[in-house]
Design a protein around this motif. Structure first.
Motif, PDB file in Angstrom:
ATOM      1  N   SER A 172      10.685   5.283 -19.207  1.00 53.25           N
ATOM      2  CA  SER A 172       9.833   6.367 -18.878  1.00 53.25           C
ATOM      3  C   SER A 172       8.707   5.642 -18.230  1.00 53.25           C
ATOM      4  N   VAL A 173       8.344   6.190 -17.288  1.00 57.88           N
ATOM      5  CA  VAL A 173       7.159   5.589 -16.427  1.00 57.88           C
ATOM      6  C   VAL A 173       6.054   5.260 -17.305  1.00 57.88           C
ATOM      7  N   LYS A 174       5.576   6.209 -17.953  1.00 59.27           N
ATOM      8  CA  LYS A 174       4.281   6.243 -18.663  1.00 59.27           C
ATOM      9  C   LYS A 174       4.132   5.121 -19.862  1.00 59.27           C
ATOM     10  N   ASN A 175       5.241   5.107 -20.839  1.00 57.76           N
ATOM     11  CA  ASN A 175       5.398   4.159 -21.567  1.00 57.76           C
ATOM     12  C   ASN A 175       5.512   2.621 -21.146  1.00 57.76           C
ATOM     13  N   PHE A 185       0.928  -1.282  -0.316  1.00 51.29           N
ATOM     14  CA  PHE A 185      -0.014   0.078  -0.043  1.00 51.29           C
ATOM     15  C   PHE A 185       0.733   1.267  -0.148  1.00 51.29           C
ATOM     16  N   ASP A 186       1.830   1.244   0.306  1.00 58.14           N
ATOM     17  CA  ASP A 186       2.850   2.257   0.386  1.00 58.14           C
ATOM     18  C   ASP A 186       3.661   2.286  -1.113  1.00 58.14           C
ATOM     19  N   LYS A 187       3.653   1.394  -1.654  1.00 59.41           N
ATOM     20  CA  LYS A 187       3.986   1.270  -3.282  1.00 59.41           C
ATOM     21  C   LYS A 187       2.962   2.087  -4.003  1.00 59.41           C
ATOM     22  N   LEU A 188       1.614   1.633  -3.603  1.00 58.20           N
ATOM     23  CA  LEU A 188       0.558   2.056  -4.548  1.00 58.20           C
ATOM     24  C   LEU A 188       0.605   3.633  -4.389  1.00 58.20           C
ATOM     25  N   LYS A 189       0.623   3.899  -3.130  1.00 54.27           N
ATOM     26  CA  LYS A 189       0.615   5.404  -2.815  1.00 54.27           C
ATOM     27  C   LYS A 189       1.740   6.202  -3.692  1.00 54.27           C
ATOM     28  N   ARG A 190       2.838   5.666  -3.425  1.00 53.37           N
ATOM     29  CA  ARG A 190       4.108   6.128  -4.518  1.00 53.37           C
ATOM     30  C   ARG A 190       3.889   6.358  -5.692  1.00 53.37           C
ATOM     31  N   TYR A 191       3.474   5.222  -6.174  1.00 51.86           N
ATOM     32  CA  TYR A 191       3.213   5.107  -7.784  1.00 51.86           C
ATOM     33  C   TYR A 191       2.463   6.288  -8.233  1.00 51.86           C
ATOM     34  N   GLU A 241       3.263   9.488 -10.498  1.00 52.44           N
ATOM     35  CA  GLU A 241       2.164  10.180 -11.059  1.00 52.44           C
ATOM     36  C   GLU A 241       1.595   9.182 -12.111  1.00 52.44           C
ATOM     37  N   LEU A 242       1.369   8.089 -11.911  1.00 48.25           N
ATOM     38  CA  LEU A 242       0.619   7.099 -12.542  1.00 48.25           C
ATOM     39  C   LEU A 242      -0.791   7.275 -12.244  1.00 48.25           C
ATOM     40  N   PRO A 243      -1.653   7.019 -13.285  1.00 50.41           N
ATOM     41  CA  PRO A 243      -3.054   7.068 -13.136  1.00 50.41           C
ATOM     42  C   PRO A 243      -3.436   5.974 -12.107  1.00 50.41           C
ATOM     43  N   GLU A 244      -4.220   6.259 -11.070  1.00 51.69           N
ATOM     44  CA  GLU A 244      -4.493   5.183 -10.302  1.00 51.69           C
ATOM     45  C   GLU A 244      -5.026   3.730 -10.726  1.00 51.69           C
ATOM     46  N   LEU A 245      -5.581   3.670 -11.837  1.00 50.98           N
ATOM     47  CA  LEU A 245      -6.046   2.509 -12.334  1.00 50.98           C
ATOM     48  C   LEU A 245      -4.812   1.602 -12.803  1.00 50.98           C
ATOM     49  N   THR A 246      -3.686   2.306 -13.402  1.00 53.94           N
ATOM     50  CA  THR A 246      -2.514   1.524 -13.772  1.00 53.94           C
ATOM     51  C   THR A 246      -1.815   1.134 -12.699  1.00 53.94           C
TER      52      THR A 246
END
Ligand code: ADP
Ligand code: MG
Ligand code: ZN
Length: 473
Positions: free
Chosen positions: A333-336, A294-300, A305-310
Motif C-alpha cells: 500500500s502507498v501509505k504503509n 517534478f512530474d513525479k512529485l505532482k503525480r505522487y 494521494e501522498l501527503p506533500e511532505l512525504t
C-alpha cells in the motif's frame, strides 16, 4: 533609486561518460597527477581528436529533459586562449551551432526560466599551487562538459538558487552526471546586473565564476547586489568584470576584466567534422528518459494521494522512487510503504548521498511482502518496523524474523486479561485516569505490549482499560 536584479547563470556539468571527450583516457576523479592522459588530451602536435558519441547522446539527453530543441547538425569550434591549464592554447567548444537551444525550467512559483543553449566542450587541467611553485595536472583535461546557459530571466538570489537546484536534480535523475558541486562536477557562473525599476535596458553585468555550492550562489549574489547598489548609489559605474566569491570571508572581489567572445577568436575546429544527430536517435533518447522529478512529485500528490511532505522526502532520489514504485507494483500500500521508507529505511541512510545511492540489503519484493503483512494487519506497526530494521541489517526476508505465532491474532479474552493485570499493577495510573489524565494510560501499555509480543492494538487496549475502570467504580 530603486533597482531590480537581472541574472543569468551558466552551469558547467561534467558528464559521467567512462572516457574523455576526444580520446580513450579515463574520466575517473582523482588519480596520481598526469596519469589519466595521452597525446590527444595533452594537445601534442599531430594528435587528432575523435568525438565521443556518448558525449553527444548525454548532451541531447540533458537538452530533452529541459525542453530544448535539438539541432540535428552541429559542429565544434576552437576557443583560443593561452593559459597553462590548456596545453593546446585553445579549448574545443561550440560557438554558433550548439547542440541544444531554447529550453526552460519552471520554478515552484510557476515562473519560467529560459534556457538559451547547451553546448559540449572539454574541461581544462588543474593548476596546483604549492611551495611557491605551480604544478599542473592534466587528468581533468578533456573530461567532457556541457555548459547550460540560462536567459537573464532570474530576478532574485532565491530564484537563482532554486534554478540551480532544479537543474542539478534533473541532470542527476537522467543519469548524465552526479552533479557534485563540492567535487566540481557542477559549477555555476552567476551573471548579475542591476537596472532601475521600470527601465527595460540591462545594466552592465559582472560574472561570479565557479561557484561550488547552492548556498554560495545565494550568498555571492547578495554580496554582489550590495556591492553594485553601493556603486550606483554613489554615482559610480559598474565595470564588466569577472568576480571571485570568497566563502570564508563572505566577500566578493574583482578577479580580472571580463573578456568578450571576440577575444577568443572562435573558429570551426578543422580536426572535427560537422556531425549529425539523426532524428530517430533523438526520438530514441526522448523515449528512454525517465519520468522527470517534478512530474513525479505532482503525480505522487495527486494520483497516489501522498501527503506533500512525504512525496517531497522521496521524489528527489531516483533510486528511492524506483524501489517505492516497485513495491507498489508488488501490491504494497502507498501509505504503509512510504511511511516505512521515510521512517525506518531513511533512519539507516544518514546523508543525502546515502539516499541518492540507496544501497540497502533488502529488495522491493521482500519489502512488499512485509508491507502487505502490515497492510493486512497480520503484524502491527511496531513489528513491521523492527522486522524491517532486521531485514536491512541482515538482508533476509521478513519470514526469517516473524514466527508463525507472531502472525496469530491475539484473542480479545487474552487482551482483557492483560488489561486487567495492568490495571491491578498500576493503581496510581488508574487514579490519574479517573481524574481525567488520559495520558497515564501509556504506563499500562508496556505490560500489554510485552504480553502480546507487540501485537496488541493500543486503541483497542485503551477502550478495554477504560471500560474495566468504569465497571470497577
Ligand atoms: P558570455 O558567454 O560572454 O559569458 P553570454 O552573452 O553568453 O556571455 O551570457 C552569459 C550569461 O549572462 C547568460 O546566462 C545570460 O543570461 C547572462 N546575461 C547576459 N547579459 C546579462 C545582464 N546584463 N545581466 C545579467 N545577466 C546577463
Ligand atoms: Mg560566460
Ligand atoms: Zn587522453
Amino acid at each position: 533609486m530603486r533597482y531590480e536584479i537581472v541574472c543569468g547563470i551558466e552551469t558547467h556539468i561534467e558528464l559521467a561518460t567512462n572516457t574523455k571527450i576526444f580520446c580513450g583516457c579515463t574520466t575517473a576523479f582523482g588519480g596520481d597527477p598526469n596519469t589519466h592522459c595521452c597525446p590527444v588530451c595533452t594537445g601534442q602536435p599531430g594528435s587528432l581528436p575523435i568525438l565521443n558519441k556518448k558525449v553527444v547522446e548525454y548532451a541531447v539527453r540533458a537538452g530533452l529533459a529541459i525542453h530544448c530543441k535539438i539541432n540535428n547538425i552541429s559542429h565544434m569550434d576552437r576557443k583560443n586562449y593561452c593559459y597553462p591549464d590548456l596545453p593546446k592554447a585553445y579549448q574545443i567548444s561550440q560557438y554558433d551551432e550548439p547542440l541544444c537551444e531554447h529550453g526552460f525550467i519552471d520554478l515552484d512559483s510557476g515562473k519560467r526560466i529560459g534556457i538559451t543553449r547547451i553546448h559540449i566542450e572539454e574541461d581544462a587541467g588543474k593548476l596546483i599551487h604549492e611551495n611557491g611553485f605551480t604544478y599542473v595536472d592534466y587528468n581533468r583535461g578533456g573530461v567532457p562538459l556541457i555548459e547550460i546557459v540560462s536567459e537573464p530571466d532570474i530576478s532574485t538570489p532565491e530564484e537563482a538558487k532554486e534554478y540551480a537546484e532544479k537543474l542539478q536534480l534533473i541532470m542527476r535523475y537522467i543519469g548524465i552526471s552526479d552533479c557534485k558541486m563540492q567535487e566540481g562536477s557542477m559549477r555555476c557562473d552567476v551573471n548579475v546586473s542591476l537596472r532601475e525599476v521600470g527601465t527595460k535596458e540591462f545594466g552592465t553585468r559582472t560574472e561570479s565564476k565557479n561557484i561550488n555550492s547552492l548556498n554560495f550562489i545565494l550568498k555571492a549574489m547578495y554580496a554582489e547586489v550590495e556591492r553594485q547598489t553601493d556603486i550606483l548609489e554613489s554615482g559610480g559605474t559598474i565595470i564588466q568584470e569577472t568576480m571571485r566569491y570568497d566563502d570564508v570571508t563572505d566577500t566578493i572581489s574583482p578577479m580580472r576584466e571580463k573578456e568578450n567572445s571576440d577575444d577568443y577568436r572562435y573558429f570551426p575546429d578543422p580536426d572535427i567534422i560537422r556531425f549529425q544527430m539523426v532524428q530517430e536517435k533523438v526520438d530514441e533518447i526522448q523515449s528512454s528518459l525517465p519520468e522527470l522529478p517534478f512530474d513525479k512529485l505532482k503525480r505522487y500528490v495527486t494520483e497516489l494521494e501522498l501527503p506533500e511532505l512525504t512525496a517531497k522526502q522521496m521524489y528527489k532520489y531516483r533510486r528511492v522512487t524506483e524501489f517505492f514504485e516497485a513495491s507498489l507494483a508488488q501490491g504494497a500500500s502507498v501509505k504503509n510503504a512510504s511511511n516505512l521508507i521515510t521512517g525506518i529505511i531513511y533512519a539507516n541512510l544518514n546523508t543525502e548521498e546515502d539516499k541518492e545511492l540507496f544501497e540497502i540489503k533488502t529488495d522491493a519484493k521482500q519489502f512488499a511482502e512485509l508491507v502487505k503483512m502490515y497492510d493486512e494487519k497480520k503484524i502491527n506497526v511496531k513489528m513491521a518496523q523492527t522486522t524491517l530494521q532486521q531485514m536491512l541489517e541482515n538482508g533476509k526476508s521478513a519470514a526469517e524474523f516473524i514466527k508463525a505465532e507472531d502472525l496469530e491474532d491475539i484473542s480479545t479474552d487474552d487482551l482483557v486479561t492483560w488489561c486487567q493485570e495492568a490495571i491491578d499493577a498500576n493503581p496510581k495510573a488508574v487514579a490519574d485516569i479517573m481524574a481525567g489524565k488520559d495520558k497515564a494510560i501509556n504506563i499500562m501499555f508496556g505490560h500489554i505490549m510485552r504480553q502480546s509480543k507487540g501485537k496488541a492494538d493500543t486503541k483497542q487496549a485503551e477502550a478495554i482499560i477504560k471500560d474495566l475502570i468504569n465497571k470497577g467504580i
